[in-house]
Write an enzyme that holds these catalytic residues in place. Structure first.
Site: not given
Ligand code: SPV
Ligand code: MN
Length: 639
Positions: A238, A281
């Site tokens: 992310k 979601c």
């Molecule tokens: C999300 O929370 O949208 C994910 C996992 O895909 S994370 O790597 O925590 O963003």
């Molecule tokens: Mn995600």
């Protein structure tokens, strides 16, 4: 040129003192001085005892896996190739509060984004990283985001002191070392510096109050410290996504929080869809529908290639939510999770070497090890609240190729042609379960920019709070929000063939009983309907918020896909247009864009206004607030 070579030698020379010959040789094979500079600066700041450079060879991959177990960051489970990792009690999700953009003086980001002055932030995070790897090994890893040797390719290098992070990256991203060795000395790449910080005897970061995840978009660097949760520490997920959004903005393509899937239609036809959903979601479960193919579950890069929208997965693995995964509903995934393909489980309950999670359709043990240490039924937290056996956000990390339904085009350097785009929120009140936009602009604005969701456990903080989550990238966006809407509008306008935009809502509830109106499996019918609509195989009904399915078509699909008798009264309830709830939604969306976003394009307000007028007109015409679908007319003819 002369100066650059000297600089190269300068960085490499300094690195040579700190690396053994084998690791030095791996690094010096790369001819990009800025790589050496980044590694050297990371060493100087974090002061590791040893440095391990991974060249993605099978030996190096195996070494990382072994070290993750040897250090105790991961523990082996009974099934070969399965391990478990635990994150701390305060480190069980992406941490919005601790995650900030470093904003240089004179630059401005939307007020909705968490931010800090760049100089102040850099000084703070560097002071936390100072000597953070003392006595530990710094791992240098190279990745390739998007398929290799492709227009989608973005290279990245990470320095981390976590073997778990490095191991996860092997499952989640394409190996990048070789591409780095072939790249031009001036090649651009993303950088991530991560340290778990101080660890306790269970190898869990303890200084959670000093957790910081700072994004320096000026230099394309991510700093992450005192955290292990993959969403905060696996920088190429992310965090790099935020930088990719920025790059896409500059270069005229789209980086999206979207799954990509192939949907089978009549006569062996396959149609690709990309779908944006906020965390938890239904994004992954949609992408993994049985009988269809999965190309990606989280991050899509979408480019205009010869005036056609083509999409590629930035990743090649899944960091997915375990809650609710069971043998009956998720047979293919369940198979991977119970067979000896490589899996890292996180924050599950472990008993006798077996992982357990919430909603796995079997009785959970009465005790075991979980993210709080030894757990027993009845254990409470410091507020006296019961601690669940496994965390709601317990996850699995796997390679996509372990799945039987992995799409064969995963590594196609040209990506796949997109015919449909889906936006899905968590909206208990207003939007119908599935609808098609009137056109690109309507879809981008009324389904994408207006996407609302109720907060979930994937983010630390309160659950069930309604909020705008523009195109499901609100948490990741690093450019002005209005600019992002403009980019999306313009992207579509340049295409000869625009993907059709749909809005879905898996979370609509009965307005009196509060019960969900759909079962999780119904989404398979919606996606099959979208596939037919893309090819104009069925007609639709025109409502103020979009084009909705006809009962007869859904009746056939429910029978075909789920072997279920779909009742007319269920259809009527699900597809009733709720005027006041929709008007309230428009109000909230408008307020958000007027108050929080300085550069909202006027088109957004115009499109919302038109939707409002259509709703009011229908209300006046039919003299009712809840208008069943039968009141609206079918579109005139097939397109
Ligand atoms: C999300 O929370 O949208 C994910 C996992 O895909 S994370 O790597 O925590 O963003
Ligand atoms: Mn995600």
């Amino acid at each position: 040129m002369q100066q650059r070579i000297e600089e190269t030698n300068g960085y490499l020379e300094a690195i040579r003192q700190k690396l053994d010959p084998k690791n030095y040789s791996k690094l010096s094979t790369i001819k990009i001085p800025t790589v050496h500079q980044f590694v050297l600066e990371s060493i100087n700041l974090c002061n590791p005892e040893k440095i391990f450079v991974s060249d993605d060879s099978p030996e190096d991959v195996a070494y990382i896996r072994r070290k993750a177990i040897e250090t105790g960051e991961e523990k082996p489970l009974a099934v070969p190739n399965h391990t478990v990792h635990f994150d701390g009690v305060y480190d069980q999700g992406r941490d919005r509060e601790a995650t900030k953009y470093l904003v240089p003086k004179g630059d401005h980001l939307s007020k909705a984004l968490n931010q800090i002055d760049r100089d102040v932030g850099l000084a703070e995070v560097k002071s936390l990283l100072k000597d953070s790897m003392k006595g530990r090994t710094m791992i240098v890893r190279f990745v390739c985001l998007g398929p290799l040797n492709s227009v989608f390719t973005i290279l990245g290098v990470q320095c981390t002191d976590s073997w778990y992070v490095a191991h996860s990256e092997y499952l989640l991203f394409r190996p990048g070392y070789e591409a780095f060795t072939k790249a031009h000395p001036t090649a651009q790449f993303l950088r991530v510096l991560h340290s778990c910080g101080r660890l306790n005897e269970s190898m869990i970061s303890v200084d959670h109050d000093k957790k910081r995840v700072y994004i320096d978009y000026t230099d394309g660097v991510i700093y992450s410290v005192n955290t292990q949760y993959a969403g905060n520490s696996v920088g190429f997920k992310k965090l790099a996504f935020r930088l990719a959004i920025r790059k896409a903005n500059q270069e005229g393509w789209l980086a999206e929080h979207m799954m990509i899937m192939g949907v089978r239609g009549p006569n062996g036809r396959k149609t690709y869809f990309a779908g944006a959903f906020p965390s938890a979601c239904g994004k992954t479960s949609t992408a993994m529908l049985p009988g269809e193919t999965i190309l990606g579950d989280d991050i899509a890069y979408i480019r205009n290639i010869n005036s056609v929208a083509r999409a590629a997965n930035a990743e090649c693995g899944i960091f997915g939510i375990l809650q609710g995964i069971n043998q009956k509903d998720d047979p293919l995934l369940y198979k991977v999770l119970t067979n000896p393909a490589e899996v890292i489980f996180s924050n599950v309950l472990v008993k006798d070497g077996k992982p357990y999670w919430l909603g796995m359709d079997c009785e959970l043990p009465k005790d075991g090890i979980n993210y709080t240490g030894y757990w027993w039924k009845g254990k409470t937290d410091e507020n006296g609240e019961p601690i669940p056996p496994a965390h709601k956000n317990a996850r699995y990390t796997i390679s996509l190729k372990a799945l039987e339904n992995c799409d064969p085009e995963l590594d196609n350097p040209l990506g796949v042609e997109l015919d449909g785009i889906i936006y899905g929120g968590r909206d208990s009140k207003a939007y119908v379960p599935v609808q098609q936009s009137f056109n690109w602009e309507h879809g981008i604005i009324c389904y994408g920019a207006a996407l609302e969701t109720e907060t979930t456990f994937a983010i630390i903080g309160k659950e069930n709070m309604p909020e705008i989550n523009m195109m499901s990238i609100q948490d990741f966006i690093s450019i002005p929000l209005g600019q992002n809407i403009r980019n999306n509008l313009n992207f579509g306008r340049k295409l000869v063939k625009q993907p059709i935009i749909f809005g879905v809502n898996y979370f609509l509830r009965d307005s009196t009983t509060g019960e969900y109106l759909n079962s999780p499996r119904d989404k398979h019918v919606w996606i099959k309907w979208m596939e037919l609509r893309v090819h104009s195989d069925v007609s639709a009904i025109v409502t103020p918020t979009g084009l909705i399915p006809k009962y007869e078509d859904l009746h056939v699909l429910f029978r075909q896909v789920l072997n279920k008798e779909y009742r007319k009264e269920d259809y009527s309830k699900q597809f009733t247009i709720r005027v006041s709830e929709n008007l309230d939604k428009i109000e909230r969306v408008e307020k958000f864009y007027r108050e929080k976003v300085l550069d909202t394009p006027e088109e957004l307000f115009a499109a919302l206004n038109q939707q409002r007028e259509r709703l009011i007109e229908a209300k006046e015409k039919f003299k009712m607030n809840y208008i069943p679908p039968e009141y609206f007319a079918e579109e005139n003819s097939l397109k």
